[in-house]
Design a protein around this motif. Structure first.
Motif, PDB file in Angstrom:
ATOM      1  N   LYS A 214      36.402  35.321  39.208  1.00 26.43           N
ATOM      2  CA  LYS A 214      37.213  34.977  38.036  1.00 26.43           C
ATOM      3  C   LYS A 214      36.474  35.269  36.745  1.00 26.43           C
ATOM      4  CE  LYS A 214      39.574  31.098  35.833  1.00 26.43           C
ATOM      5  NZ  LYS A 214      39.747  29.631  35.819  1.00 26.43           N
ATOM      6  N   GLU A 215      37.223  35.738  35.781  1.00 29.72           N
ATOM      7  CA  GLU A 215      36.735  35.876  34.408  1.00 29.72           C
ATOM      8  C   GLU A 215      37.693  35.152  33.473  1.00 29.72           C
ATOM      9  OE1 GLU A 215      34.595  40.276  34.574  1.00 29.72           O
ATOM     10  OE2 GLU A 215      36.654  40.101  33.818  1.00 29.72           O
ATOM     11  N   LEU A 216      37.124  34.560  32.446  1.00 34.60           N
ATOM     12  CA  LEU A 216      37.917  33.929  31.395  1.00 34.60           C
ATOM     13  C   LEU A 216      37.752  34.738  30.123  1.00 34.60           C
ATOM     14  CD1 LEU A 216      39.659  31.431  30.617  1.00 34.60           C
ATOM     15  CD2 LEU A 216      37.532  30.341  29.866  1.00 34.60           C
ATOM     16  N   TRP A 217      38.867  35.104  29.507  1.00 41.26           N
ATOM     17  CA  TRP A 217      38.861  35.948  28.310  1.00 41.26           C
ATOM     18  C   TRP A 217      39.589  35.248  27.169  1.00 41.26           C
ATOM     19  CZ3 TRP A 217      37.351  41.328  27.957  1.00 41.26           C
ATOM     20  CH2 TRP A 217      36.805  41.843  29.147  1.00 41.26           C
ATOM     21  N   GLU A 218      39.126  35.518  25.966  1.00 40.00           N
ATOM     22  CA  GLU A 218      39.863  35.151  24.757  1.00 40.00           C
ATOM     23  C   GLU A 218      40.529  36.421  24.245  1.00 40.00           C
ATOM     24  OE1 GLU A 218      39.177  33.089  20.358  1.00 40.00           O
ATOM     25  OE2 GLU A 218      37.512  33.266  21.769  1.00 40.00           O
ATOM     26  N   VAL A 219      41.863  36.450  24.255  1.00 37.83           N
ATOM     27  CA  VAL A 219      42.591  37.674  23.957  1.00 37.83           C
ATOM     28  C   VAL A 219      43.141  37.660  22.539  1.00 37.83           C
ATOM     29  CG1 VAL A 219      43.194  37.978  26.388  1.00 37.83           C
ATOM     30  CG2 VAL A 219      44.786  36.801  24.868  1.00 37.83           C
ATOM     31  N   LYS A 220      43.496  38.845  22.082  1.00 34.68           N
ATOM     32  CA  LYS A 220      44.078  38.958  20.749  1.00 34.68           C
ATOM     33  C   LYS A 220      45.466  38.303  20.749  1.00 34.68           C
ATOM     34  CE  LYS A 220      43.329  42.800  18.485  1.00 34.68           C
ATOM     35  NZ  LYS A 220      43.264  44.241  18.089  1.00 34.68           N
ATOM     36  N   PRO A 221      45.847  37.660  19.651  1.00 34.94           N
ATOM     37  CA  PRO A 221      47.139  36.953  19.604  1.00 34.94           C
ATOM     38  C   PRO A 221      48.322  37.834  19.981  1.00 34.94           C
ATOM     39  CG  PRO A 221      45.797  36.361  17.708  1.00 34.94           C
ATOM     40  CD  PRO A 221      45.064  37.465  18.416  1.00 34.94           C
ATOM     41  N   GLU A 222      48.278  39.111  19.617  1.00 37.86           N
ATOM     42  CA  GLU A 222      49.419  39.976  19.924  1.00 37.86           C
ATOM     43  C   GLU A 222      49.544  40.294  21.415  1.00 37.86           C
ATOM     44  OE1 GLU A 222      46.302  42.753  17.918  1.00 37.86           O
ATOM     45  OE2 GLU A 222      46.933  40.644  17.832  1.00 37.86           O
ATOM     46  N   HIS A 223      48.478  40.017  22.198  1.00 38.53           N
ATOM     47  CA  HIS A 223      48.524  40.245  23.644  1.00 38.53           C
ATOM     48  C   HIS A 223      48.711  38.947  24.416  1.00 38.53           C
ATOM     49  CE1 HIS A 223      45.930  44.053  22.803  1.00 38.53           C
ATOM     50  NE2 HIS A 223      47.222  44.281  22.615  1.00 38.53           N
ATOM     51  N   PHE A 224      48.793  37.845  23.708  1.00 37.75           N
ATOM     52  CA  PHE A 224      48.859  36.536  24.363  1.00 37.75           C
ATOM     53  C   PHE A 224      50.312  36.193  24.683  1.00 37.75           C
ATOM     54  CE2 PHE A 224      48.931  31.788  24.026  1.00 37.75           C
ATOM     55  CZ  PHE A 224      48.178  31.537  25.159  1.00 37.75           C
ATOM     56  N   LYS A 225      50.583  35.877  25.956  1.00 41.02           N
ATOM     57  CA  LYS A 225      51.933  35.549  26.421  1.00 41.02           C
ATOM     58  C   LYS A 225      51.897  34.150  27.030  1.00 41.02           C
ATOM     59  CE  LYS A 225      52.901  40.008  25.764  1.00 41.02           C
ATOM     60  NZ  LYS A 225      53.752  40.501  24.661  1.00 41.02           N
ATOM     61  N   LYS A 226      51.937  33.149  26.215  1.00 38.47           N
ATOM     62  CA  LYS A 226      51.686  31.778  26.661  1.00 38.47           C
ATOM     63  C   LYS A 226      52.597  31.382  27.820  1.00 38.47           C
ATOM     64  CE  LYS A 226      50.553  27.236  24.848  1.00 38.47           C
ATOM     65  NZ  LYS A 226      50.239  26.479  23.618  1.00 38.47           N
ATOM     66  N   GLY A 227      51.963  30.908  28.907  1.00 41.44           N
ATOM     67  CA  GLY A 227      52.701  30.446  30.072  1.00 41.44           C
ATOM     68  C   GLY A 227      53.050  31.524  31.072  1.00 41.44           C
ATOM     69  N   ALA A 292      39.759  42.057  23.530  1.00 40.91           N
ATOM     70  CA  ALA A 292      39.501  40.694  23.995  1.00 40.91           C
ATOM     71  C   ALA A 292      38.004  40.470  24.199  1.00 40.91           C
ATOM     72  CB  ALA A 292      40.251  40.439  25.301  1.00 40.91           C
ATOM     73  N   LYS A 293      37.630  39.204  24.315  1.00 38.13           N
ATOM     74  CA  LYS A 293      36.234  38.832  24.507  1.00 38.13           C
ATOM     75  C   LYS A 293      36.089  38.049  25.804  1.00 38.13           C
ATOM     76  CE  LYS A 293      32.475  36.106  22.448  1.00 38.13           C
ATOM     77  NZ  LYS A 293      32.105  35.180  21.343  1.00 38.13           N
ATOM     78  N   ARG A 294      35.207  38.525  26.677  1.00 42.42           N
ATOM     79  CA  ARG A 294      34.946  37.819  27.936  1.00 42.42           C
ATOM     80  C   ARG A 294      34.018  36.648  27.651  1.00 42.42           C
ATOM     81  NH1 ARG A 294      31.928  39.745  33.441  1.00 42.42           N
ATOM     82  NH2 ARG A 294      30.236  40.035  31.961  1.00 42.42           N
ATOM     83  N   ILE A 295      34.426  35.440  28.070  1.00 48.48           N
ATOM     84  CA  ILE A 295      33.637  34.259  27.697  1.00 48.48           C
ATOM     85  C   ILE A 295      33.090  33.483  28.891  1.00 48.48           C
ATOM     86  CG2 ILE A 295      34.698  33.951  25.441  1.00 48.48           C
ATOM     87  CD1 ILE A 295      36.590  31.941  26.575  1.00 48.48           C
ATOM     88  N   SER A 296      33.553  33.771  30.095  1.00 50.24           N
ATOM     89  CA  SER A 296      32.959  33.086  31.242  1.00 50.24           C
ATOM     90  C   SER A 296      33.260  33.858  32.519  1.00 50.24           C
ATOM     91  CB  SER A 296      33.479  31.645  31.363  1.00 50.24           C
ATOM     92  OG  SER A 296      32.668  30.906  32.244  1.00 50.24           O
ATOM     93  N   TYR A 297      32.505  33.530  33.567  1.00 53.05           N
ATOM     94  CA  TYR A 297      32.576  34.245  34.846  1.00 53.05           C
ATOM     95  C   TYR A 297      32.206  33.284  35.971  1.00 53.05           C
ATOM     96  CZ  TYR A 297      30.981  37.281  38.690  1.00 53.05           C
ATOM     97  OH  TYR A 297      30.795  37.863  39.919  1.00 53.05           O
ATOM     98  N   GLY A 298      32.822  33.461  37.129  1.00 47.18           N
ATOM     99  CA  GLY A 298      32.450  32.660  38.293  1.00 47.18           C
ATOM    100  C   GLY A 298      33.054  33.221  39.561  1.00 47.18           C
ATOM    101  N   ALA A 299      32.682  32.639  40.700  1.00 43.88           N
ATOM    102  CA  ALA A 299      33.201  33.086  41.985  1.00 43.88           C
ATOM    103  C   ALA A 299      33.159  31.927  42.970  1.00 43.88           C
ATOM    104  CB  ALA A 299      32.390  34.262  42.518  1.00 43.88           C
ATOM    105  N   ARG A 300      34.081  31.967  43.948  1.00 42.38           N
ATOM    106  CA  ARG A 300      34.141  30.915  44.959  1.00 42.38           C
ATOM    107  C   ARG A 300      34.882  31.424  46.176  1.00 42.38           C
ATOM    108  NH1 ARG A 300      32.770  27.508  48.012  1.00 42.38           N
ATOM    109  NH2 ARG A 300      32.837  25.248  47.776  1.00 42.38           N
ATOM    110  N   ALA A 301      34.387  31.059  47.353  1.00 40.46           N
ATOM    111  CA  ALA A 301      35.111  31.376  48.581  1.00 40.46           C
ATOM    112  C   ALA A 301      36.344  30.489  48.697  1.00 40.46           C
ATOM    113  CB  ALA A 301      34.205  31.187  49.789  1.00 40.46           C
TER     114      ALA A 301
END
Length: 545
Positions: A214-227, A292-301
């Motif tokens: 998983k990656e968490l990104w902060e995206v530009k408002p024009e690309h954000f589709k809430k929900g 966009a800006k990548r702000i976090s990363y992780g992984a899990r089985a």
């Protein structure tokens, strides 16, 4: 070593819960709701509640609303009601949006959440009810009274790489209880030991798994589709490899991107991490990441075996709940609601046992779970995931449609699951995969990704990724399978050094480990054994994860 040291201090409780995830905290809360006088303790290896919790995640609030009937899930930080579902099939250059979203992926009434924030919120509710929560203490050993589980011991702190106490040594604690609930999540280290000791898998199919990155990104408002939720299958995975992606827009300009690969894949050259990276280059997907800006990363089985892979759930003195048992609903890509409900049912059974004859084994838990909505939910989708393993992507999709829409989950047969580690082919029988180099803007390498997970381990401690037979790293994994651990690990833990000099050796960079457990699952000879590091070691996921 422990036998030669001073005795550990001990604390006594009515109920001990190992793991502060959705299931474990729901069990603790329910116990206190049923009987406020009970002493309930939760021990958590993460430095804080939520630090090691990673998920997609769309929350089906059914169990939450049963636990807190007056709760508004939208009050949980970052919780965002799902507004639209999209399901896509990708080829290398094109994307086809299905006019019909699969029934299991209908998310009306569900919430896009940070699962870490959900468990932080649950932790607050638990503490307000009087539950004692001890984060930063890894449960390292099961305690027994004869053949009965009597609790756990937390790991000793301040043990050096030479396995000897350092100047910072601190003895672990014994946390003893009448009943112990194991809620460690997928492939829990103590749960695995208990399954072996009590032969809990004697009658079920093998568990099968996936890795979710998983990656968490902060995206530009024009690309954000809430929900908006987007799920896709197809490219970049080949038709013989199970997997897919999810993109969720939630909070304010946050986008969670998760990529899952079934760990029964066959080609040892496959890298789930690099498949995840190149997915973002698809012409239909890349625009979401523009600017966009990548702000976090992780992984899990992830548990993917479902109903037929559920083990026996109880044993003398304890029980398994949630993903420690394997209650994930794979077609829904959701396990939090079933984990929470299993914890609540376990709590009900234990409360009754403590108020009554206090049997060694609380078998009523399994009976109650079978009578709950969890059992028919998992039973109805039991044939979907193994259909993909048996017939590949296209056959699996046909099987899923027939099973869901014609038989409605009541087919008169149950397909079998298999062991993931036995599915790898030898390297000589497979083609290497040429992955493009990361550009540092859209695609990244593993080390820069691990940095974003805030992973940290005390340097001077025994390596927690242990080899049962060190020689197999080269004689088997390197010589026969081209060292698949160097590719299936999403954190760069495993590295072959000395190859150019003709003396290949496996180097284990344990400090990189994000606790995903993939190596413990996928190693072809089951030679890698994951054990807990010092307490609070590992990733530290922020609120958005």
């Amino acid at each position: 070593m422990s036998d030669q040291m001073e005795p550990r201090e001990a604390m006594e409780f009515d109920v001990l819960v190992v793991g502060a995830g959705p299931g474990g905290l729901s069990a603790a809360i329910k116990l206190k709701q049923l009987n406020p006088e009970l002493s309930v303790c939760v021990v958590e290896k993460g430095g804080e509640v939520g630090a090691h919790t990673l998920s997609g995640a769309v929350l089906e609030p059914r169990a939450l609303l049963e636990l807190f009937p007056e709760c508004d899930p939208a009050l949980i930080p970052l919780a965002t009601p799902v507004s639209e579902d999209r399901f896509m099939y990708l080829t290398e250059t094109k994307a086809f949006t299905s006019p019909v979203t699969p029934a299991t992926m209908h998310n009306h009434g569900n919430y896009i959440v940070s699962l870490g924030n959900v468990v932080r919120w649950l932790g607050q509710q638990a503490e307000e009810l009087g539950v004692e929560i001890y984060p930063g203490f890894a449960a390292a050993e099961v305690l027994f009274d004869g053949e009965r589980v009597a609790g756990v011991a937390t790991g000793d702190m301040g043990i050096g790489k030479d396995a000897k106490p350092t100047g910072n040594f601190q003895r672990g604690m014994e946390l003893r209880a009448t009943y112990t609930i194991f809620a460690e999540g997928c492939r829990g280290s103590l749960s695995k030991q208990l399954m072996a000791k009590f032969d809990l898998n004697a009658k079920n199919d093998p568990q099968t798994y996936g890795i979710g990155i998983k990656e968490l990104w902060e995206v530009k408002p024009e690309h954000f589709k809430k929900g908006l939720t987007i799920h896709s299958v197809g490219w970049p995975l080949k038709s013989d490899t199970y997997g897919g992606s999810a993109i969720y827009f939630f909070g304010e300009n946050l986008m969670a991107y998760c990529f899952v690969v079934g760990l029964d894949y066959k080609n040892p050259y496959l890298s789930p991490f690099q498949e995840m990276q190149r997915y973002k280059t698809h012409p239909a997907i890349a625009p979401f990441f523009e600017g966009a800006k990548r702000i976090s990363y992780g992984a899990r089985a992830l548990n993917e075996g479902g109903f037929q892979s559920l083990p026996k759930l109880t044993f003398p003195g304890g029980m398994l709940i949630g993903c420690a048992a394997g209650t994930l609903n794979v077609p829904k890509i959701k396990g939090s609601h079933t984990a929470m409900k299993s914890g609540m049912v376990a709590a009900e059974a234990i409360a009754e046992a403590l108020a009554g004859e206090r049997p060694d084994e609380v078998t009523a838990y399994a009976t109650k779970l079978e009578a709950s909505w969890v059992w028919p939910e998992l039973h109805s989708v039991r044939n979907v995931r193994p259909g993909f393993a048996k017939w590949g992507f296209y056959g699996g999709m046909i099987n899923a449609a027939i099973d869901t829409y014609i038989f409605r989950g009541k087919a008169p047969w149950t397909l079998k699951n298999h062991y993931d580690h036995l599915q790898l082919k030898k390297a000589k029988d497979c083609q290497p995969i040429d992955y493009p180099k990361p550009d540092g803007k859209l695609t990244f390498d593993r080390l820069s990704s691990v940095f974003l997970s805030n992973t940290n381990h005390e340097e001077n401690q025994p390596v927690h990724l242990t080899l049962l037979d060190a020689s197999k790293a080269i004689s088997v994994n390197y010589n026969e399978y081209a060292s698949p651990e160097t590719r299936y690990c999403p954190a760069g833990v495993y590295e072959i050094v000395g190859e150019e000099a003709g003396n290949p050796q496996l180097q284990i960079n344990a400090q990189n480990c994000v606790h995903c457990k993939t190596c413990d699952i996928k190693d072809p000879t089951q030679n890698i054994n994951w054990v807990v590091p010092e307490g609070a070691g590992g990733p530290n996921y922020p609120g958005g994860m």
